[in-house]
Design a protein around this motif. Structure first.
Motif, PDB file in Angstrom:
ATOM      1  N   ARG A 114       0.823  -1.204   0.000  1.00  0.00           N
ATOM      2  CA  ARG A 114       0.000   0.000   0.000  1.00  0.00           C
ATOM      3  C   ARG A 114       0.860   1.259   0.000  1.00  0.00           C
ATOM      4  N   ALA A 115       2.059   1.155   0.557  1.00  0.00           N
ATOM      5  CA  ALA A 115       2.957   2.310   0.599  1.00  0.00           C
ATOM      6  C   ALA A 115       3.677   2.535  -0.726  1.00  0.00           C
ATOM      7  N   GLY A 116       3.601   1.566  -1.635  1.00  0.00           N
ATOM      8  CA  GLY A 116       4.227   1.728  -2.942  1.00  0.00           C
ATOM      9  C   GLY A 116       5.422   0.844  -3.200  1.00  0.00           C
ATOM     10  N   SER A 117       5.815   0.007  -2.243  1.00  0.00           N
ATOM     11  CA  SER A 117       6.905  -0.939  -2.496  1.00  0.00           C
ATOM     12  C   SER A 117       6.436  -1.991  -3.500  1.00  0.00           C
ATOM     13  N   ARG A 118       7.320  -2.348  -4.402  1.00  0.00           N
ATOM     14  CA  ARG A 118       6.986  -3.318  -5.450  1.00  0.00           C
ATOM     15  C   ARG A 118       7.757  -4.627  -5.302  1.00  0.00           C
ATOM     16  N   ARG A 119       8.973  -4.547  -4.803  1.00  0.00           N
ATOM     17  CA  ARG A 119       9.793  -5.750  -4.641  1.00  0.00           C
ATOM     18  C   ARG A 119       9.563  -6.330  -3.255  1.00  0.00           C
ATOM     19  N   VAL A 120       8.398  -6.938  -3.053  1.00  0.00           N
ATOM     20  CA  VAL A 120       7.996  -7.414  -1.729  1.00  0.00           C
ATOM     21  C   VAL A 120       7.762  -8.918  -1.760  1.00  0.00           C
ATOM     22  N   ILE A 121       8.363  -9.603  -0.805  1.00  0.00           N
ATOM     23  CA  ILE A 121       8.041 -11.004  -0.544  1.00  0.00           C
ATOM     24  C   ILE A 121       7.303 -11.049   0.791  1.00  0.00           C
ATOM     25  N   ASP A 122       6.040 -11.438   0.758  1.00  0.00           N
ATOM     26  CA  ASP A 122       5.254 -11.586   1.985  1.00  0.00           C
ATOM     27  C   ASP A 122       5.557 -12.964   2.568  1.00  0.00           C
ATOM     28  N   LEU A 123       6.606 -13.023   3.378  1.00  0.00           N
ATOM     29  CA  LEU A 123       7.148 -14.301   3.841  1.00  0.00           C
ATOM     30  C   LEU A 123       6.088 -15.163   4.508  1.00  0.00           C
ATOM     31  N   HIS A 124       5.231 -14.533   5.310  1.00  0.00           N
ATOM     32  CA  HIS A 124       4.212 -15.273   6.056  1.00  0.00           C
ATOM     33  C   HIS A 124       2.821 -15.136   5.461  1.00  0.00           C
ATOM     34  N   GLY A 125       2.724 -14.636   4.218  1.00  0.00           N
ATOM     35  CA  GLY A 125       1.435 -14.524   3.559  1.00  0.00           C
ATOM     36  C   GLY A 125       0.752 -13.196   3.827  1.00  0.00           C
ATOM     37  N   ARG A 126      -0.551 -13.134   3.490  1.00  0.00           N
ATOM     38  CA  ARG A 126      -1.339 -11.910   3.622  1.00  0.00           C
ATOM     39  C   ARG A 126      -2.662 -12.230   4.303  1.00  0.00           C
ATOM     40  N   SER A 127      -3.017 -11.422   5.298  1.00  0.00           N
ATOM     41  CA  SER A 127      -4.252 -11.671   6.039  1.00  0.00           C
ATOM     42  C   SER A 127      -5.493 -11.225   5.292  1.00  0.00           C
ATOM     43  N   ASP A 128      -5.330 -10.476   4.201  1.00  0.00           N
ATOM     44  CA  ASP A 128      -6.504 -10.055   3.429  1.00  0.00           C
ATOM     45  C   ASP A 128      -6.916 -11.086   2.395  1.00  0.00           C
ATOM     46  N   SER A 129      -6.258 -12.253   2.451  1.00  0.00           N
ATOM     47  CA  SER A 129      -6.586 -13.353   1.551  1.00  0.00           C
ATOM     48  C   SER A 129      -6.896 -14.598   2.378  1.00  0.00           C
ATOM     49  N   VAL A 130      -7.852 -15.396   1.916  1.00  0.00           N
ATOM     50  CA  VAL A 130      -8.267 -16.615   2.610  1.00  0.00           C
ATOM     51  C   VAL A 130      -8.158 -17.776   1.630  1.00  0.00           C
ATOM     52  N   ILE A 131      -7.708 -18.924   2.141  1.00  0.00           N
ATOM     53  CA  ILE A 131      -7.535 -20.094   1.281  1.00  0.00           C
ATOM     54  C   ILE A 131      -8.300 -21.283   1.856  1.00  0.00           C
ATOM     55  N   CYS A 132      -8.812 -22.133   0.963  1.00  0.00           N
ATOM     56  CA  CYS A 132      -9.429 -23.385   1.383  1.00  0.00           C
ATOM     57  C   CYS A 132      -8.353 -24.454   1.456  1.00  0.00           C
TER      58      CYS A 132
END
Length: 277
Positions: A114-132
């Motif tokens: 959201r701050a504008g960084s593009r080279r990001v690895i979300d090591l532990h994932g993202r809480s705004d996404s849900v998976i089955c």
């Protein structure tokens, strides 16, 4: 902290970047506290509250899932409303200046993007996404939040202190809470994040390690490094003879490996850095 002290810290960090212009940046919960998201540990690296849900408990126990989703129903609005602070914005600016080879975050709040960084690895994932966990279907968290609220209106009336990563310090009888399953296969729905007791997906680790090999140095921001998934990058950087700098309030697990440690709020130092860069 005085203005002059803050200026001195930012100048020391700028000198580090001047000597090592391509950084692997590793961030933790301490970078997001100024966005209103609580962190996990105190200045000594000890837990401030009970550890988060364990992956095995979540999968094996309906009551664990009821407790998790009920607390998350109350806590999620804080995560959804959080906005990047000066530290996130400063790191995005460093990336635009060519100083960030890769940003690896242990956080699941999505604030770097959201701050504008593009080279990001979300090591532990993202809480705004849900998976089955059954069929692998993915869905966004906000629509699920609305469905959870419709099925559990009584729990929407509760309030509680915010806890890290969209949790809430809520303790009551959760046995009536209706957990929602996958609409496609009936499988277990779980935030697409790495819970404690689970493993970080290997491709993310390999991408981060590849970037560490390309980088001149490692910069740690807002992490005590008590979790091995982050600490490993310091250990490997040390074996590669790559300097390590850290901005963190309190001790870190890698204090004996650091070339530079700035014990100060991340947002204050990085915001000042952006003013002198």
């Amino acid at each position: 902290m005085t203005d002059q002290q803050l200026q001195d810290l930012a100048s020391r960090l700028q000198a580090f970047i001047d000597r090592h212009p391509r950084l692997l940046v590793l961030t933790g919960a301490g970078i997001s506290t100024d966005s209103g998201i609580p962190d996990y540990r105190d200045r000594q690296g000890n837990w401030k509250r009970q550890p988060p849900v364990d992956h095995r408990d979540f999968v094996a126990s309906l009551s664990s899932r009821q407790r998790f989703w009920a607390r998350s129903l109350v806590g999620w609005p804080l995560m959804a409303a959080a906005r990047p602070n000066g530290a996130h914005l400063a790191l995005a600016a460093l990336e635009r200046q060519g100083h960030v080879e890769q940003l690896v975050t242990q956080n699941v709040d999505g604030l770097h993007e959201r701050a504008g960084s593009r080279r990001v690895i979300d090591l532990h994932g993202r809480s705004d996404s849900v998976i089955c966990l059954g069929c692998g279907a993915r869905l966004e968290r906000d629509p699920l939040q609305q469905r959870l609220a419709r099925h559990n209106p009584a729990y929407c009336n509760h309030s509680a202190d915010a806890a890290p990563d969209g949790d809430a310090d809520l303790e009551l009888d959760f046995s009536a809470f209706q957990v929602l399953d996958c609409e496609h296969c009936g499988g277990i729905l779980k935030p697409d994040v790495v819970f404690f007791g689970d493993n970080v997906p290997r491709p993310r680790v390999e991408a981060a390690l590849s970037a560490l090999h390309r980088a001149d140095a490692l910069l740690v921001v807002g992490s005590s490094l008590m979790v091995y998934s982050g600490f490993r990058f310091c250990r490997i950087a040390a074996t590669l003879n790559k300097p390590i700098a850290a901005i963190n309030l309190g001790r870190t697990r890698a204090d004996d490996l650091l070339s530079l440690k700035l014990e100060a709020p991340a947002a204050a130092v990085l915001d000042r850095l952006s003013q002198i860069a």
